[in-house]
Design a protein around this motif. Sequence first.
Motif, PDB file in Angstrom:
ATOM      1  N   GLU A   9       0.835  -1.203   0.000  1.00 48.28           N
ATOM      2  CA  GLU A   9       0.000   0.000   0.000  1.00 48.28           C
ATOM      3  C   GLU A   9       0.872   1.257   0.000  1.00 48.28           C
ATOM      4  OE1 GLU A   9      -3.584   0.184   2.640  1.00 48.28           O
ATOM      5  OE2 GLU A   9      -2.794  -1.750   3.320  1.00 48.28           O
ATOM      6  N   ALA A  10       1.939   1.206   0.776  1.00 48.19           N
ATOM      7  CA  ALA A  10       2.850   2.351   0.836  1.00 48.19           C
ATOM      8  C   ALA A  10       3.473   2.603  -0.529  1.00 48.19           C
ATOM      9  CB  ALA A  10       3.932   2.107   1.883  1.00 48.19           C
ATOM     10  N   GLU A  11       3.880   1.528  -1.203  1.00 48.06           N
ATOM     11  CA  GLU A  11       4.501   1.686  -2.517  1.00 48.06           C
ATOM     12  C   GLU A  11       3.526   2.288  -3.518  1.00 48.06           C
ATOM     13  OE1 GLU A  11       6.893  -0.822  -5.982  1.00 48.06           O
ATOM     14  OE2 GLU A  11       6.135  -1.876  -4.205  1.00 48.06           O
ATOM     15  N   ALA A  12       2.287   1.809  -3.509  1.00 49.67           N
ATOM     16  CA  ALA A  12       1.281   2.346  -4.439  1.00 49.67           C
ATOM     17  C   ALA A  12       1.052   3.836  -4.190  1.00 49.67           C
ATOM     18  CB  ALA A  12      -0.027   1.577  -4.293  1.00 49.67           C
ATOM     19  N   ALA A  13       0.983   4.210  -2.914  1.00 51.24           N
ATOM     20  CA  ALA A  13       0.735   5.611  -2.569  1.00 51.24           C
ATOM     21  C   ALA A  13       1.913   6.498  -2.953  1.00 51.24           C
ATOM     22  CB  ALA A  13       0.445   5.737  -1.071  1.00 51.24           C
ATOM     23  N   VAL A  56      12.549   8.638   0.203  1.00 48.92           N
ATOM     24  CA  VAL A  56      12.971   7.726   1.272  1.00 48.92           C
ATOM     25  C   VAL A  56      11.846   6.757   1.610  1.00 48.92           C
ATOM     26  CG1 VAL A  56      13.760   7.581   3.661  1.00 48.92           C
ATOM     27  CG2 VAL A  56      14.600   9.405   2.185  1.00 48.92           C
ATOM     28  N   GLY A  57      10.604   7.242   1.569  1.00 44.99           N
ATOM     29  CA  GLY A  57       9.463   6.365   1.813  1.00 44.99           C
ATOM     30  C   GLY A  57       9.399   5.227   0.812  1.00 44.99           C
ATOM     31  N   LEU A  58       9.738   5.517  -0.449  1.00 45.51           N
ATOM     32  CA  LEU A  58       9.784   4.454  -1.455  1.00 45.51           C
ATOM     33  C   LEU A  58      10.850   3.423  -1.088  1.00 45.51           C
ATOM     34  CD1 LEU A  58       9.065   3.183  -4.187  1.00 45.51           C
ATOM     35  CD2 LEU A  58      10.669   4.783  -5.263  1.00 45.51           C
ATOM     36  N   ALA A  59      12.028   3.884  -0.691  1.00 44.00           N
ATOM     37  CA  ALA A  59      13.092   2.949  -0.314  1.00 44.00           C
ATOM     38  C   ALA A  59      12.680   2.101   0.887  1.00 44.00           C
ATOM     39  CB  ALA A  59      14.374   3.725  -0.001  1.00 44.00           C
ATOM     40  N   ARG A  60      11.991   2.708   1.846  1.00 42.28           N
ATOM     41  CA  ARG A  60      11.549   1.950   3.027  1.00 42.28           C
ATOM     42  C   ARG A  60      10.591   0.831   2.632  1.00 42.28           C
ATOM     43  NH1 ARG A  60      12.763   4.012   8.047  1.00 42.28           N
ATOM     44  NH2 ARG A  60      13.145   6.260   8.284  1.00 42.28           N
ATOM     45  N   CYS A  61       9.623   1.148   1.767  1.00 49.97           N
ATOM     46  CA  CYS A  61       8.657   0.093   1.436  1.00 49.97           C
ATOM     47  C   CYS A  61       9.297  -0.993   0.570  1.00 49.97           C
ATOM     48  CB  CYS A  61       7.403   0.688   0.778  1.00 49.97           C
ATOM     49  SG  CYS A  61       7.628   1.441  -0.824  1.00 49.97           S
ATOM     50  N   GLN A  92       9.730  -5.084   1.515  1.00 51.23           N
ATOM     51  CA  GLN A  92       9.369  -6.198   0.628  1.00 51.23           C
ATOM     52  C   GLN A  92      10.597  -6.993   0.174  1.00 51.23           C
ATOM     53  OE1 GLN A  92       6.032  -4.911  -2.273  1.00 51.23           O
ATOM     54  NE2 GLN A  92       6.876  -2.951  -1.550  1.00 51.23           N
ATOM     55  N   ALA A  93      11.732  -6.770   0.868  1.00 54.95           N
ATOM     56  CA  ALA A  93      12.997  -7.472   0.578  1.00 54.95           C
ATOM     57  C   ALA A  93      13.501  -7.185  -0.833  1.00 54.95           C
ATOM     58  CB  ALA A  93      12.852  -8.986   0.808  1.00 54.95           C
ATOM     59  N   ARG A  94      13.167  -6.017  -1.354  1.00 52.39           N
ATOM     60  CA  ARG A  94      13.655  -5.597  -2.680  1.00 52.39           C
ATOM     61  C   ARG A  94      14.765  -4.553  -2.453  1.00 52.39           C
ATOM     62  NH1 ARG A  94       7.839  -4.026  -4.832  1.00 52.39           N
ATOM     63  NH2 ARG A  94       8.987  -3.005  -6.531  1.00 52.39           N
ATOM     64  N   HIS A  95      15.852  -5.048  -1.884  1.00 56.09           N
ATOM     65  CA  HIS A  95      16.864  -4.146  -1.349  1.00 56.09           C
ATOM     66  C   HIS A  95      17.679  -3.457  -2.445  1.00 56.09           C
ATOM     67  CE1 HIS A  95      15.758  -5.680   2.521  1.00 56.09           C
ATOM     68  NE2 HIS A  95      16.110  -6.922   2.178  1.00 56.09           N
ATOM     69  N   GLU A  96      17.943  -4.152  -3.549  1.00 58.43           N
ATOM     70  CA  GLU A  96      18.667  -3.502  -4.646  1.00 58.43           C
ATOM     71  C   GLU A  96      17.854  -2.340  -5.202  1.00 58.43           C
ATOM     72  OE1 GLU A  96      21.620  -3.861  -5.532  1.00 58.43           O
ATOM     73  OE2 GLU A  96      22.321  -5.887  -5.051  1.00 58.43           O
ATOM     74  N   GLU A  97      16.545  -2.542  -5.331  1.00 63.84           N
ATOM     75  CA  GLU A  97      15.680  -1.456  -5.795  1.00 63.84           C
ATOM     76  C   GLU A  97      15.683  -0.291  -4.794  1.00 63.84           C
ATOM     77  OE1 GLU A  97      11.743  -2.581  -7.613  1.00 63.84           O
ATOM     78  OE2 GLU A  97      12.376  -4.568  -6.912  1.00 63.84           O
ATOM     79  N   ALA A  98      15.721  -0.646  -3.524  1.00 68.59           N
ATOM     80  CA  ALA A  98      15.765   0.393  -2.496  1.00 68.59           C
ATOM     81  C   ALA A  98      17.035   1.230  -2.635  1.00 68.59           C
ATOM     82  CB  ALA A  98      15.690  -0.235  -1.106  1.00 68.59           C
ATOM     83  N   LEU A  99      18.180   0.564  -2.884  1.00 67.39           N
ATOM     84  CA  LEU A  99      19.428   1.300  -3.051  1.00 67.39           C
ATOM     85  C   LEU A  99      19.381   2.220  -4.268  1.00 67.39           C
ATOM     86  CD1 LEU A  99      22.150  -1.376  -2.162  1.00 67.39           C
ATOM     87  CD2 LEU A  99      21.407   0.577  -0.785  1.00 67.39           C
ATOM     88  N   ARG A 100      18.729   1.766  -5.339  1.00 67.38           N
ATOM     89  CA  ARG A 100      18.602   2.623  -6.523  1.00 67.38           C
ATOM     90  C   ARG A 100      17.728   3.846  -6.212  1.00 67.38           C
ATOM     91  NH1 ARG A 100      18.626  -2.406  -9.247  1.00 67.38           N
ATOM     92  NH2 ARG A 100      16.347  -2.503  -9.358  1.00 67.38           N
ATOM     93  N   ALA A 101      16.662   3.612  -5.458  1.00 66.36           N
ATOM     94  CA  ALA A 101      15.793   4.732  -5.068  1.00 66.36           C
ATOM     95  C   ALA A 101      16.560   5.730  -4.196  1.00 66.36           C
ATOM     96  CB  ALA A 101      14.560   4.213  -4.327  1.00 66.36           C
ATOM     97  N   LEU A 102      17.388   5.215  -3.316  1.00 63.21           N
ATOM     98  CA  LEU A 102      18.175   6.089  -2.444  1.00 63.21           C
ATOM     99  C   LEU A 102      19.251   6.837  -3.223  1.00 63.21           C
ATOM    100  CD1 LEU A 102      18.410   3.622   0.538  1.00 63.21           C
ATOM    101  CD2 LEU A 102      17.333   5.873   0.641  1.00 63.21           C
TER     102      LEU A 102
END
Length: 373
Positions: free
Chosen positions: A222-226, A241-246, A250-260
Amino acid sequence: MADSLAKEAHELVADDRWADAEPLRRREIELRGRWLGPDSVPVLSSRYILALGLFVQRRREEVVAELLDLLPPFVAARGEDHPDSTHARMTLAVSLLALRRFHEAEEQYGRVLACHATVDDVRVKAGRLRAFALTCQGRHREAADALDTCLQEAAPVLGTSHTAVLEARISRINQLAVLAEHALVERECQDLLGTLDDQDPRHGRVTGVRVYQLNSTGRYAEAEAAVRKALTDHAQLPLHVGLARCLNGQARHEEALRALSDAQEHPRAGTADSRLLLATVTAQALLGLGRPEDAEGQARQAVDAAGEARYPPIHHRALEAAITLAAAIAAQGRPAEAEQHLTRCAADAQAHFGPDHPHTLAARTALAALRRS
């Protein structure tokens, strides 16, 4: 002579040439002081204008020094409730905030509230910024209570959609989210999002709070959709940062690093507060990828940034950074060092946020796991 200097300085200020006007203003003050005395109203008024010029030039230390010296005689001459006295004190308070002198800023905003009884934009702003000063000291519950008082007073007079009231409402939901008051945050966010236009920057700020709240309760999809719906090239840093947290959730850590990495390009990414936030969430992503040494490096950067921001250990972001650092240390097989960090974090979180707060639960869970291993 003094009158001509004042006139010339005024003309320069009208052209936004504050630096050029400054030496003329100082000379005018010197001359008037000789003739009229340093505590005469004309001299005090010119010093007040000089302080405003320093403020426009962002010379905060000089503003604070000037106004701390000026305010006692200025208030004595003008009266504590005079608009110029109020404005001078507000200018001093916001300069203290910019210098991270939070307790002093809190005191100055409190003085404004004590003397400016009219419920208007000025009083609401003073109440909101006093709450912000409390927040920066890690006094989140006091900040939330102060905002409650501010809104109970202002909303019936100014209306719930008044600009100053909306700002106070957004500040309040920030505090409620930090305090994990999830039901209240959800309800107030929905109301504010229904009130604000999608293109209004405040809509993005409210969405950022809602995303933080959804992530805190494990509602990562839900957080990602928002957040994806709200993200634009000009979105506020907390949304990135909220995108990276969500994604981390969801254990999508490489995507989180790209967002950061994308978030590092934000204009405010270089501030101490932003570096604290970015480094903490980066460390969490690296932990998820099984890179505890790299995570420790990022977590230590976060802890250093918290110190640079002058946040106490009980500030919610400083506490999150410390818990993340402890997790990185534990993952490298240094249990005694990790236990020392976690014991302190658990005690601080319990004392300031209560037993059921996510920070308290995270610290206690990690501590229990460490002691079982």
